[in-house]
Design a protein around this motif. Structure first.
Motif, short mmCIF file in Angstrom:
data_model
loop_
_atom_site.label_atom_id
_atom_site.label_comp_id
_atom_site.label_asym_id
_atom_site.label_seq_id
_atom_site.Cartn_x
_atom_site.Cartn_y
_atom_site.Cartn_z
N SER A 195 120.34 37.53 43.75
CA SER A 195 120.40 38.72 42.91
C SER A 195 119.59 39.82 43.58
O SER A 195 118.86 39.57 44.55
CB SER A 195 119.82 38.42 41.51
N PRO A 196 119.69 41.06 43.08
CA PRO A 196 118.95 42.16 43.72
C PRO A 196 117.44 41.96 43.77
O PRO A 196 116.78 42.49 44.67
CB PRO A 196 119.31 43.37 42.85
N THR A 197 116.87 41.21 42.83
CA THR A 197 115.42 41.00 42.82
C THR A 197 115.02 39.59 43.24
O THR A 197 113.85 39.21 43.10
CB THR A 197 114.84 41.28 41.42
N ALA A 198 115.96 38.82 43.77
CA ALA A 198 115.65 37.45 44.16
C ALA A 198 114.97 37.41 45.52
O ALA A 198 115.11 38.32 46.34
CB ALA A 198 116.93 36.62 44.20
N ALA A 199 114.24 36.32 45.74
CA ALA A 199 113.67 36.06 47.06
C ALA A 199 114.79 35.62 48.00
O ALA A 199 115.91 35.33 47.58
CB ALA A 199 112.60 34.98 46.95
N ARG A 200 114.45 35.58 49.28
CA ARG A 200 115.43 35.17 50.29
C ARG A 200 114.82 34.04 51.13
O ARG A 200 113.71 34.19 51.66
CB ARG A 200 115.76 36.37 51.18
N VAL A 201 115.52 32.93 51.25
CA VAL A 201 115.09 31.85 52.15
C VAL A 201 115.52 32.26 53.56
O VAL A 201 116.71 32.28 53.87
CB VAL A 201 115.69 30.50 51.75
N VAL A 202 114.56 32.60 54.40
CA VAL A 202 114.88 33.13 55.72
C VAL A 202 114.76 32.08 56.82
O VAL A 202 115.10 32.34 57.98
CB VAL A 202 114.01 34.36 56.05
N ARG A 203 114.26 30.89 56.47
CA ARG A 203 114.29 29.76 57.40
C ARG A 203 114.30 28.48 56.58
O ARG A 203 113.45 28.30 55.70
CB ARG A 203 113.08 29.77 58.33
N ARG A 204 115.24 27.61 56.85
CA ARG A 204 115.31 26.32 56.16
C ARG A 204 114.44 25.30 56.86
O ARG A 204 114.36 25.26 58.09
CB ARG A 204 116.76 25.82 56.12
N GLY A 205 113.77 24.47 56.06
CA GLY A 205 112.92 23.42 56.61
C GLY A 205 112.74 22.30 55.61
O GLY A 205 113.19 22.40 54.47
N ARG A 206 112.07 21.23 56.02
CA ARG A 206 111.95 20.07 55.14
C ARG A 206 110.50 19.60 54.92
O ARG A 206 110.24 18.79 54.03
CB ARG A 206 112.76 18.90 55.69
N ASP A 207 109.55 20.11 55.73
CA ASP A 207 108.20 19.56 55.68
C ASP A 207 107.23 20.38 54.84
O ASP A 207 106.26 19.83 54.29
CB ASP A 207 107.62 19.43 57.10
N LEU A 208 107.44 21.69 54.73
CA LEU A 208 106.48 22.56 54.04
C LEU A 208 107.14 23.91 53.78
O LEU A 208 107.93 24.39 54.61
CB LEU A 208 105.22 22.74 54.90
N THR A 209 106.82 24.49 52.64
CA THR A 209 107.31 25.82 52.29
C THR A 209 106.19 26.84 52.50
O THR A 209 105.05 26.60 52.08
CB THR A 209 107.76 25.88 50.82
N ILE A 210 106.52 27.95 53.14
CA ILE A 210 105.62 29.11 53.16
C ILE A 210 106.29 30.23 52.38
O ILE A 210 107.41 30.63 52.70
CB ILE A 210 105.30 29.60 54.58
N ALA A 211 105.61 30.72 51.35
CA ALA A 211 106.06 31.89 50.60
C ALA A 211 105.27 33.09 51.08
O ALA A 211 104.03 33.03 51.15
CB ALA A 211 105.87 31.68 49.10
N THR A 212 105.95 34.17 51.38
CA THR A 212 105.29 35.33 51.94
C THR A 212 106.11 36.58 51.65
O THR A 212 107.17 36.51 51.03
CB THR A 212 105.09 35.14 53.46
N PHE A 213 105.62 37.73 52.10
CA PHE A 213 106.36 38.98 51.92
C PHE A 213 105.76 40.04 52.84
O PHE A 213 104.64 39.90 53.33
CB PHE A 213 106.31 39.46 50.46
N GLY A 214 106.51 41.12 53.06
CA GLY A 214 106.01 42.23 53.84
C GLY A 214 105.91 41.92 55.32
O GLY A 214 106.59 41.03 55.86
N ALA A 215 105.03 42.65 56.02
CA ALA A 215 104.95 42.58 57.47
C ALA A 215 104.59 41.20 57.97
O ALA A 215 105.10 40.75 59.01
CB ALA A 215 103.94 43.60 57.98
N VAL A 216 103.73 40.48 57.27
CA VAL A 216 103.27 39.19 57.75
C VAL A 216 104.39 38.14 57.76
O VAL A 216 104.25 37.08 58.37
CB VAL A 216 102.05 38.70 56.93
N THR A 217 105.52 38.45 57.12
CA THR A 217 106.69 37.57 57.21
C THR A 217 107.07 37.34 58.67
O THR A 217 107.52 36.25 59.05
CB THR A 217 107.88 38.17 56.45
N HIS A 218 106.90 38.35 59.51
CA HIS A 218 107.24 38.21 60.92
C HIS A 218 106.32 37.20 61.60
O HIS A 218 106.78 36.36 62.39
CB HIS A 218 107.15 39.57 61.61
N GLU A 219 105.01 37.27 61.31
CA GLU A 219 104.08 36.29 61.88
C GLU A 219 104.38 34.88 61.35
O GLU A 219 104.28 33.90 62.10
CB GLU A 219 102.64 36.68 61.56
#
Length: 326
Positions: A195-219
């Motif tokens: 949806s317009p306000t939903a988060a986006r899974v930008v990398r799929r993985g199985r061991d650990l989730t990192i939730a982030t936003f903004g510039a540090v998403t690149h790091e």
């Protein structure tokens, strides 16, 4: 994994604003030096020449009057998009945003729904001084009636802006300064948000989730790619911090069993704390270990020569992930 070319955030926002101005005669821009100068980061460059001084308006050097005027404009049926030069300059406008703009719909029992957008350059990493490198998104995220977004790509900035001007309530969009002119970014999945306000899974993985936003998403993405294949990290780019899309975060944690929240704003009473509390409340059974947060400590942004010691870097993210998955 190598970086991929991309349009800079400033270029993308400029193109989106031009298109919105072209499509909707009610829409106008308002802010300090956004007309003749094109904004302190030149995000609005060329728009005054194209659309005229009535629709791309240079304001007084007073943030309270920028948002105050915008509230009146929105009530009259216009769609103002304001620019505040830096997030550290936002505080004089808190009164107008929190006690006026955020309450307009409720004050008239839903009979008015004024659209109002406030764009704010945010974050460090460009050798700015205090008041120029802050990350105060948690301040506005806690107030009902205000939506808060922080894109990490030009594509998301475009989607957020197009949705924000139709929402009928105030939206604060934080724009990471160090992404304004960055021309490459780590590889990310292109799966669209729900949806317009939903988060986006930008990398799929199985061991650990990192939730982030903004510039540090690149790091975060760079760290995740660097840890693969030994540790398979899933990355959730929140995009909006109010409302928070906890459904996407909880779905991801259900798959991985671990959660790390990384953000550039101060850790205390921040977005990460809210996410950690929500996962503890609604996703505890899925966790294989404690939720952890990685963010700067509770101190003012330092002088430019010391900002590297303040910002979260790729190695810190890698180290934290390894501690959580050992």
């Amino acid at each position: 994994m190598s970086a991929v070319p991309s349009a800079g955030l400033a270029e993308s926002i400029n193109a989106t604003l031009a298109d919105l101005l072209d499509q909707d005669p009610r829409l106008l821009l308002l802010g300090e030096d956004i007309g003749r100068l094109g904004g302190v980061f030149r995000v609005t460059r060329g728009l005054r020449e194209r659309f005229g001084a009535d629709r791309v308006r240079d304001s007084l050097l007073a943030e309270s009057t920028i948002v105050g005027q915008a509230v009146g404009m929105a009530l009259s049926g216009l769609v103002p998009v304001c620019e505040i030069q830096f997030d550290g300059f936002t505080y004089p406008a808190v009164n107008q945003l929190v006690t006026q703009a955020a309450r307009l719909g409720a004050r008239w029992n839903g009979r008015v729904s004024p659209s109002l957008v406030v764009r704010i350059p945010t974050g460090g990493g460009f050798r700015g001084v205090e008041h120029h490198s802050e990350s105060n998104e948690a301040l506005f995220a806690r107030f009902p009636g205000i939506s808060v977004a922080c894109p990490s790509t030009g594509e998301d900035a475009d989607q957020i802006l197009r949705y924000a001007v139709t929402l009928g309530s105030p939206v604060v969009m934080y724009e990471p300064i160090r992404l304004y002119f960055r021309r490459s970014s780590p590889v990310r999945d292109t799966e669209p948000p729900r949806s317009p306000t939903a988060a986006r899974v930008v990398r799929r993985g199985r061991d650990l989730t990192i939730a982030t936003f903004g510039a540090v998403t690149h790091e975060v993405l760079e760290a995740a790619h660097g840890l693969s294949p030994d540790v398979d990290v899933e990355v959730v780019d929140l995009r909006w911090v109010a409302p928070l899309d906890m459904e996407t975060v909880l779905d991801s944690v259900a798959r991985t069993g671990r959660l790390l929240v990384v953000h550039e704003g101060v850790k205390d009473v921040g977005i990460g704390a809210e996410i950690a509390a929500s996962v503890a409340e609604y996703g505890f059974d899925a966790l294989r270990g404690p939720v952890r947060r990685l963010a700067p400590g509770r101190r003012a942004y330092p002088p430019a020569n010391f900002e590297r010691d303040y910002l979260i870097d790729v190695q810190e993210i890698k180290d934290e992930v390894l501690v959580m998955t050992k």
